[in-house]
Structures are given as structure tokens and as C-alpha cells.
Design a protein around this motif. Structure first.
Motif, PDB file in Angstrom:
ATOM      1  N   ALA A 164       0.830  -1.207   0.000  1.00 29.46           N
ATOM      2  CA  ALA A 164       0.000   0.000   0.000  1.00 29.46           C
ATOM      3  C   ALA A 164       0.865   1.258   0.000  1.00 29.46           C
ATOM      4  O   ALA A 164       0.553   2.238  -0.693  1.00 29.46           O
ATOM      5  CB  ALA A 164      -0.940   0.003   1.204  1.00 29.46           C
ATOM      6  N   LEU A 165       1.957   1.249   0.761  1.00 24.42           N
ATOM      7  CA  LEU A 165       2.870   2.398   0.766  1.00 24.42           C
ATOM      8  C   LEU A 165       3.480   2.601  -0.620  1.00 24.42           C
ATOM      9  O   LEU A 165       3.580   3.731  -1.105  1.00 24.42           O
ATOM     10  CB  LEU A 165       3.974   2.205   1.803  1.00 24.42           C
ATOM     11  CG  LEU A 165       3.550   2.188   3.269  1.00 24.42           C
ATOM     12  CD1 LEU A 165       4.747   1.888   4.170  1.00 24.42           C
ATOM     13  CD2 LEU A 165       2.890   3.502   3.666  1.00 24.42           C
ATOM     14  N   CYS A 166       3.882   1.519  -1.250  1.00 27.96           N
ATOM     15  CA  CYS A 166       4.464   1.575  -2.589  1.00 27.96           C
ATOM     16  C   CYS A 166       3.463   2.156  -3.587  1.00 27.96           C
ATOM     17  O   CYS A 166       3.791   3.065  -4.360  1.00 27.96           O
ATOM     18  CB  CYS A 166       4.895   0.169  -2.996  1.00 27.96           C
ATOM     19  SG  CYS A 166       5.722   0.060  -4.596  1.00 27.96           S
ATOM     20  N   MET A 167       2.245   1.666  -3.551  1.00 24.35           N
ATOM     21  CA  MET A 167       1.207   2.176  -4.447  1.00 24.35           C
ATOM     22  C   MET A 167       0.945   3.656  -4.192  1.00 24.35           C
ATOM     23  O   MET A 167       0.764   4.433  -5.135  1.00 24.35           O
ATOM     24  CB  MET A 167      -0.077   1.364  -4.280  1.00 24.35           C
ATOM     25  CG  MET A 167       0.037  -0.041  -4.822  1.00 24.35           C
ATOM     26  SD  MET A 167      -1.375  -1.100  -4.418  1.00 24.35           S
ATOM     27  CE  MET A 167      -2.677  -0.277  -5.290  1.00 24.35           C
ATOM     28  N   ALA A 214       4.272  -6.947  -4.810  1.00 21.88           N
ATOM     29  CA  ALA A 214       5.080  -5.737  -4.626  1.00 21.88           C
ATOM     30  C   ALA A 214       5.505  -5.148  -5.970  1.00 21.88           C
ATOM     31  O   ALA A 214       5.459  -3.930  -6.166  1.00 21.88           O
ATOM     32  CB  ALA A 214       6.297  -6.042  -3.765  1.00 21.88           C
ATOM     33  N   MET A 215       5.917  -6.002  -6.883  1.00 20.43           N
ATOM     34  CA  MET A 215       6.371  -5.525  -8.193  1.00 20.43           C
ATOM     35  C   MET A 215       5.203  -4.893  -8.970  1.00 20.43           C
ATOM     36  O   MET A 215       5.375  -3.859  -9.607  1.00 20.43           O
ATOM     37  CB  MET A 215       7.010  -6.659  -8.989  1.00 20.43           C
ATOM     38  CG  MET A 215       8.231  -7.294  -8.314  1.00 20.43           C
ATOM     39  SD  MET A 215       9.551  -6.150  -7.915  1.00 20.43           S
ATOM     40  CE  MET A 215      10.339  -6.031  -9.505  1.00 20.43           C
ATOM     41  N   LYS A 216       4.027  -5.478  -8.887  1.00 22.66           N
ATOM     42  CA  LYS A 216       2.853  -4.904  -9.552  1.00 22.66           C
ATOM     43  C   LYS A 216       2.468  -3.566  -8.934  1.00 22.66           C
ATOM     44  O   LYS A 216       1.906  -2.711  -9.616  1.00 22.66           O
ATOM     45  CB  LYS A 216       1.666  -5.874  -9.478  1.00 22.66           C
ATOM     46  CG  LYS A 216       1.754  -7.013 -10.456  1.00 22.66           C
ATOM     47  CD  LYS A 216       0.524  -7.887 -10.396  1.00 22.66           C
ATOM     48  CE  LYS A 216       0.594  -9.011 -11.406  1.00 22.66           C
ATOM     49  NZ  LYS A 216      -0.591  -9.889 -11.344  1.00 22.66           N
ATOM     50  N   ALA A 217       2.774  -3.377  -7.655  1.00 27.05           N
ATOM     51  CA  ALA A 217       2.468  -2.113  -6.975  1.00 27.05           C
ATOM     52  C   ALA A 217       3.431  -0.998  -7.368  1.00 27.05           C
ATOM     53  O   ALA A 217       3.187   0.165  -7.060  1.00 27.05           O
ATOM     54  CB  ALA A 217       2.501  -2.320  -5.464  1.00 27.05           C
ATOM     55  N   GLY A 218       4.538  -1.377  -8.035  1.00 23.87           N
ATOM     56  CA  GLY A 218       5.476  -0.362  -8.491  1.00 23.87           C
ATOM     57  C   GLY A 218       6.888  -0.496  -7.967  1.00 23.87           C
ATOM     58  O   GLY A 218       7.732   0.369  -8.215  1.00 23.87           O
ATOM     59  N   ALA A 219       7.175  -1.571  -7.241  1.00 22.30           N
ATOM     60  CA  ALA A 219       8.536  -1.776  -6.739  1.00 22.30           C
ATOM     61  C   ALA A 219       9.484  -2.067  -7.891  1.00 22.30           C
ATOM     62  O   ALA A 219       9.093  -2.647  -8.904  1.00 22.30           O
ATOM     63  CB  ALA A 219       8.567  -2.930  -5.744  1.00 22.30           C
ATOM     64  N   ASN A 220      10.734  -1.660  -7.718  1.00 19.75           N
ATOM     65  CA  ASN A 220      11.768  -1.930  -8.717  1.00 19.75           C
ATOM     66  C   ASN A 220      12.515  -3.230  -8.439  1.00 19.75           C
ATOM     67  O   ASN A 220      13.069  -3.838  -9.351  1.00 19.75           O
ATOM     68  CB  ASN A 220      12.781  -0.790  -8.760  1.00 19.75           C
ATOM     69  CG  ASN A 220      12.143   0.499  -9.174  1.00 19.75           C
ATOM     70  OD1 ASN A 220      11.651   1.236  -8.342  1.00 19.75           O
ATOM     71  ND2 ASN A 220      12.124   0.767 -10.460  1.00 19.75           N
ATOM     72  N   PRO A 240      13.334   5.064  -7.227  1.00 16.44           N
ATOM     73  CA  PRO A 240      13.285   3.607  -7.075  1.00 16.44           C
ATOM     74  C   PRO A 240      12.745   3.175  -5.708  1.00 16.44           C
ATOM     75  O   PRO A 240      12.993   3.842  -4.697  1.00 16.44           O
ATOM     76  CB  PRO A 240      14.752   3.184  -7.216  1.00 16.44           C
ATOM     77  CG  PRO A 240      15.471   4.339  -7.793  1.00 16.44           C
ATOM     78  CD  PRO A 240      14.691   5.555  -7.433  1.00 16.44           C
ATOM     79  N   ILE A 241      12.020   2.074  -5.718  1.00 22.63           N
ATOM     80  CA  ILE A 241      11.483   1.476  -4.493  1.00 22.63           C
ATOM     81  C   ILE A 241      11.985   0.040  -4.420  1.00 22.63           C
ATOM     82  O   ILE A 241      11.754  -0.756  -5.338  1.00 22.63           O
ATOM     83  CB  ILE A 241       9.945   1.493  -4.475  1.00 22.63           C
ATOM     84  CG1 ILE A 241       9.425   2.931  -4.540  1.00 22.63           C
ATOM     85  CG2 ILE A 241       9.416   0.765  -3.237  1.00 22.63           C
ATOM     86  CD1 ILE A 241       7.914   3.048  -4.673  1.00 22.63           C
ATOM     87  N   LEU A 242      12.672  -0.269  -3.332  1.00 18.61           N
ATOM     88  CA  LEU A 242      13.152  -1.624  -3.073  1.00 18.61           C
ATOM     89  C   LEU A 242      12.425  -2.181  -1.862  1.00 18.61           C
ATOM     90  O   LEU A 242      12.192  -1.456  -0.889  1.00 18.61           O
ATOM     91  CB  LEU A 242      14.652  -1.627  -2.768  1.00 18.61           C
ATOM     92  CG  LEU A 242      15.625  -1.691  -3.937  1.00 18.61           C
ATOM     93  CD1 LEU A 242      15.463  -0.504  -4.843  1.00 18.61           C
ATOM     94  CD2 LEU A 242      17.027  -1.790  -3.420  1.00 18.61           C
ATOM     95  N   PHE A 243      12.077  -3.452  -1.931  1.00 20.68           N
ATOM     96  CA  PHE A 243      11.543  -4.161  -0.773  1.00 20.68           C
ATOM     97  C   PHE A 243      12.651  -5.023  -0.188  1.00 20.68           C
ATOM     98  O   PHE A 243      13.427  -5.625  -0.930  1.00 20.68           O
ATOM     99  CB  PHE A 243      10.370  -5.070  -1.184  1.00 20.68           C
ATOM    100  CG  PHE A 243       9.037  -4.390  -1.198  1.00 20.68           C
ATOM    101  CD1 PHE A 243       8.100  -4.656  -0.214  1.00 20.68           C
ATOM    102  CD2 PHE A 243       8.715  -3.477  -2.188  1.00 20.68           C
ATOM    103  CE1 PHE A 243       6.858  -4.038  -0.225  1.00 20.68           C
ATOM    104  CE2 PHE A 243       7.491  -2.850  -2.214  1.00 20.68           C
ATOM    105  CZ  PHE A 243       6.551  -3.125  -1.229  1.00 20.68           C
ATOM    106  N   TYR A 244      12.697  -5.062   1.134  1.00 27.95           N
ATOM    107  CA  TYR A 244      13.582  -5.982   1.852  1.00 27.95           C
ATOM    108  C   TYR A 244      12.702  -6.654   2.896  1.00 27.95           C
ATOM    109  O   TYR A 244      12.318  -6.045   3.894  1.00 27.95           O
ATOM    110  CB  TYR A 244      14.746  -5.225   2.501  1.00 27.95           C
ATOM    111  CG  TYR A 244      15.692  -6.120   3.264  1.00 27.95           C
ATOM    112  CD1 TYR A 244      16.364  -7.158   2.623  1.00 27.95           C
ATOM    113  CD2 TYR A 244      15.908  -5.931   4.617  1.00 27.95           C
ATOM    114  CE1 TYR A 244      17.229  -7.985   3.322  1.00 27.95           C
ATOM    115  CE2 TYR A 244      16.774  -6.753   5.319  1.00 27.95           C
ATOM    116  CZ  TYR A 244      17.432  -7.772   4.666  1.00 27.95           C
ATOM    117  OH  TYR A 244      18.280  -8.590   5.362  1.00 27.95           O
TER     118      TYR A 244
END
Length: 141
Positions: free
Chosen positions: A65-68, A94-100, A78-82
Motif C-alpha cells: 500500500a505504501l508503494c502504491m 510488490a512488483m505490480k504495486a510499483g517496486a523496482n 526507485p522502491i526496493l523491498f527488503y
């Protein structure tokens, strides 16, 4: 002297947040770390960052939700998830929400700085290219 690249990192686990911040600072980044989604949103909207680093789940928000939310007003940074959530469906979400990029805890801890550098560099090159394109005079008709 070039300023350090600035990362906004949101992580609700104190120990992970401290260790990751130290690793990124040792790699030459400036890190602003917060523990809640609310703090993340406030800072993301009020300050300039070169990269956002998100966990997948928080007590007050989801990383997706934050990414979206970020992608509604910023498609460049860029947005990375860890995250320890390692199932393919969670990464895909996460990738569909816009993460790189999507990195897995704890396996990828020593790869975060490398990935951050890669994505910031790509973002800057793209931004510089857009700036060059927009500064060119329009062709004569």
C-alpha cells in the motif's frame, strides 16, 4: 564534493532497522529510518529521497500500500523491498504495486547497498536523459 544519496527506510523491527541503517551508512548512503507507515508517508511527501526501502508488512500499513501510494505522485524514485516474505506471490504483488526490486531477509542483507546503488544510478541516468530531451528545442515544422 557530491552529496550522499538519501534513502528513506521503513522497518518496524528495531534491530533490523539499526543494522540495515549502519550497513547502508557504511556504504556511503545517508539513511533516514522510520518504524511506521505513517512516518514514512509524512517524510516521503515532505522531503527528497533518492530511494525508498520498504518492508512488506507493518502494524499500521502494508509495504504494498505504501508503494502504491508513492507511485501515485512519484514514478521516478526507485522502491526496493527488503522482506522476509519470500513467496513468489508476495514478490509479484510488490512488483505490480510499483517496486523496482525485491530482496529477501536475511539472505540479501549484504546485497542491499549494491542494489540501491544500481537503482539510484539507473534513476539518475533516466532523469538526466529526460532533462536533456526536454531542454532540446522543438524541431521546426
Amino acid at each position: 564534493m557530491q552529496s550522499k544519496h538519501h534513502i528513506l527506510y521503513v522497518e518496524d523491527h528495531d534491530d533490523t532497522r539499526v543494522v540495515m541503517s549502519l550497513l547502508l551508512e557504511e556504504a556511503g548512503f545517508q539513511v533516514t529510518s522510520v518504524s511506521t507507515g505513517e512516518e514514512f508517508v509524512t517524510l516521503a511527501k515532505s522531503q527528497d529521497f533518492d530511494l525508498y526501502l520498504l518492508n512488506h508488512t507493518f502494524p499500521d500499513a502494508s509495504g504494498v500500500a505504501l508503494c502504491m501510494g508513492v507511485r501515485e505522485y512519484d514514478t521516478e524514485i526507485p522502491i526496493l523491498f527488503y522482506s522476509s516474505r519470500a513467496m513468489p506471490a508476495e514478490k509479484e504483488q510488490a512488483m505490480k504495486a510499483g517496486a523496482n526490486d525485491y530482496l529477501i531477509k536475511p539472505n540479501d542483507i549484504f546485497n542491499i547497498a549494491e542494489h540501491a546503488t544500481k537503482w539510484i544510478s539507473r534513476s539518475q541516468k533516466q532523469s538526466d536523459g529526460n532533462r536533456v530531451m526536454s531542454s532540446r528545442p522543438a524541431p521546426n515544422s
